[in-house]
Scaffold this motif. Structure first.
Motif, short mmCIF file in Angstrom:
data_model
loop_
_atom_site.label_atom_id
_atom_site.label_comp_id
_atom_site.label_asym_id
_atom_site.label_seq_id
_atom_site.Cartn_x
_atom_site.Cartn_y
_atom_site.Cartn_z
N PHE A 28 29.59 -70.90 -24.72
CA PHE A 28 30.51 -71.78 -24.02
C PHE A 28 30.10 -71.95 -22.56
O PHE A 28 29.50 -71.06 -21.97
CB PHE A 28 31.93 -71.21 -24.09
N THR A 29 30.46 -73.11 -21.98
CA THR A 29 30.25 -73.31 -20.55
C THR A 29 31.19 -72.38 -19.77
O THR A 29 32.22 -71.95 -20.31
CB THR A 29 30.51 -74.77 -20.13
N PRO A 30 30.87 -72.08 -18.53
CA PRO A 30 31.76 -71.20 -17.75
C PRO A 30 33.19 -71.74 -17.61
O PRO A 30 34.12 -70.97 -17.46
CB PRO A 30 31.07 -71.13 -16.38
N ASP A 31 33.35 -73.06 -17.67
CA ASP A 31 34.67 -73.68 -17.50
C ASP A 31 35.19 -74.31 -18.79
O ASP A 31 36.03 -75.21 -18.76
CB ASP A 31 34.61 -74.73 -16.40
N VAL A 41 46.11 -73.19 -24.58
CA VAL A 41 44.76 -73.61 -24.21
C VAL A 41 44.19 -72.55 -23.28
O VAL A 41 44.86 -72.08 -22.37
CB VAL A 41 44.79 -74.98 -23.52
N LYS A 42 42.96 -72.18 -23.55
CA LYS A 42 42.28 -71.18 -22.74
C LYS A 42 41.17 -71.87 -21.93
O LYS A 42 40.63 -72.88 -22.37
CB LYS A 42 41.69 -70.10 -23.63
N VAL A 43 40.84 -71.29 -20.79
CA VAL A 43 39.81 -71.87 -19.93
C VAL A 43 38.82 -70.79 -19.55
O VAL A 43 39.20 -69.73 -19.05
CB VAL A 43 40.43 -72.49 -18.65
N GLY A 44 37.54 -71.07 -19.80
CA GLY A 44 36.47 -70.19 -19.33
C GLY A 44 35.99 -69.17 -20.34
O GLY A 44 36.65 -68.88 -21.34
N ARG A 45 34.81 -68.65 -20.06
CA ARG A 45 34.16 -67.69 -20.96
C ARG A 45 34.95 -66.40 -21.14
O ARG A 45 34.97 -65.84 -22.23
CB ARG A 45 32.76 -67.34 -20.44
N ASP A 46 35.55 -65.91 -20.06
CA ASP A 46 36.30 -64.65 -20.19
C ASP A 46 37.47 -64.82 -21.16
O ASP A 46 37.75 -63.92 -21.96
CB ASP A 46 36.80 -64.17 -18.83
N ALA A 50 37.93 -62.85 -24.73
CA ALA A 50 39.15 -62.13 -25.08
C ALA A 50 39.73 -62.65 -26.41
O ALA A 50 40.19 -61.86 -27.23
CB ALA A 50 40.18 -62.26 -23.96
N TYR A 51 39.68 -63.94 -26.62
CA TYR A 51 40.18 -64.52 -27.87
C TYR A 51 39.41 -63.97 -29.06
O TYR A 51 40.00 -63.48 -30.03
CB TYR A 51 40.07 -66.04 -27.82
N TYR A 52 38.08 -64.03 -29.00
CA TYR A 52 37.27 -63.56 -30.12
C TYR A 52 37.31 -62.05 -30.29
O TYR A 52 37.15 -61.54 -31.38
CB TYR A 52 35.84 -64.07 -30.01
N ALA A 53 37.53 -61.31 -29.20
CA ALA A 53 37.65 -59.85 -29.31
C ALA A 53 38.86 -59.47 -30.15
O ALA A 53 38.86 -58.41 -30.79
CB ALA A 53 37.74 -59.22 -27.92
N ALA A 54 39.88 -60.32 -30.19
CA ALA A 54 41.09 -60.04 -30.96
C ALA A 54 40.98 -60.43 -32.43
O ALA A 54 41.85 -60.08 -33.23
CB ALA A 54 42.27 -60.78 -30.33
N VAL A 55 39.90 -61.12 -32.80
CA VAL A 55 39.70 -61.53 -34.20
C VAL A 55 39.20 -60.32 -34.98
O VAL A 55 38.27 -59.63 -34.55
CB VAL A 55 38.68 -62.69 -34.29
N PRO A 56 39.81 -60.02 -36.14
CA PRO A 56 39.32 -58.89 -36.95
C PRO A 56 37.82 -59.03 -37.24
O PRO A 56 37.33 -60.13 -37.50
CB PRO A 56 40.16 -59.00 -38.24
N ASP A 57 37.11 -57.92 -37.18
CA ASP A 57 35.65 -57.97 -37.30
C ASP A 57 35.13 -58.19 -38.71
O ASP A 57 33.92 -58.32 -38.90
CB ASP A 57 34.99 -56.75 -36.66
N ASP A 58 36.02 -58.28 -39.69
CA ASP A 58 35.56 -58.56 -41.06
C ASP A 58 35.68 -60.05 -41.42
O ASP A 58 35.42 -60.44 -42.55
CB ASP A 58 36.30 -57.72 -42.08
#
Length: 121
Positions: A28-31, A41-46, A50-58
């Motif tokens: 993703f772009t920084p913005d 709606v989320k903005v930015g790489r951080d 954080a969004y993908y860190a909350a997705v179950p890893d399976d």
């Protein structure tokens, strides 16, 4: 010449399926503007990280590119069908729309939006 939409979505799928959070965020772009399953709606790489860190890893994703179009020399857009799934049989089908921007020679996701196409299984 390869298609940037196909290339970026192949990289996205590999990172998503491997639960490689930093690789996901780097696509993703920084913005970047990001609209996933969460209504905010989320903005930015951080925020993407954080969004993908909350997705179950399976979880894994099956991706079919439906269309890609050129907006300009440095920008392309497109649509894909994505089916998210896990080993227990959970599934969620979405339409994914993307806008990609070429920055420093690499294509990055500038805008990401999913719309559910049906109920989760």
């Amino acid at each position: 010449m390869s298609n940037p939409m196909h290339d970026v979505l192949a990289d996205w799928k590999a990172a998503f399926d491997g639960h490689r959070i930093d690789d996901m965020a780097d696509l993703f772009t920084p913005d970047a503007l990001f609209q996933g399953f969460d209504p905010d709606v989320k903005v930015g790489r951080d925020a993407v990280r954080a969004y993908y860190a909350a997705v179950p890893d399976d979880r894994a994703a099956d991706v079919t590119v439906l269309a890609a179009y050129t907006i300009g020399e440095e920008t392309v857009g497109g649509f894909a069908d994505v089916v998210f799934r896990d080993p227990a049989g959970w599934r969620a089908s979405v339409h994914l729309s993307l806008v990609l921007r070429r920055e420093a020679g690499s294509w990055r996701i500038r805008q990401y939006h999913v719309s559910r196409t049906g109920a989760e299984d």
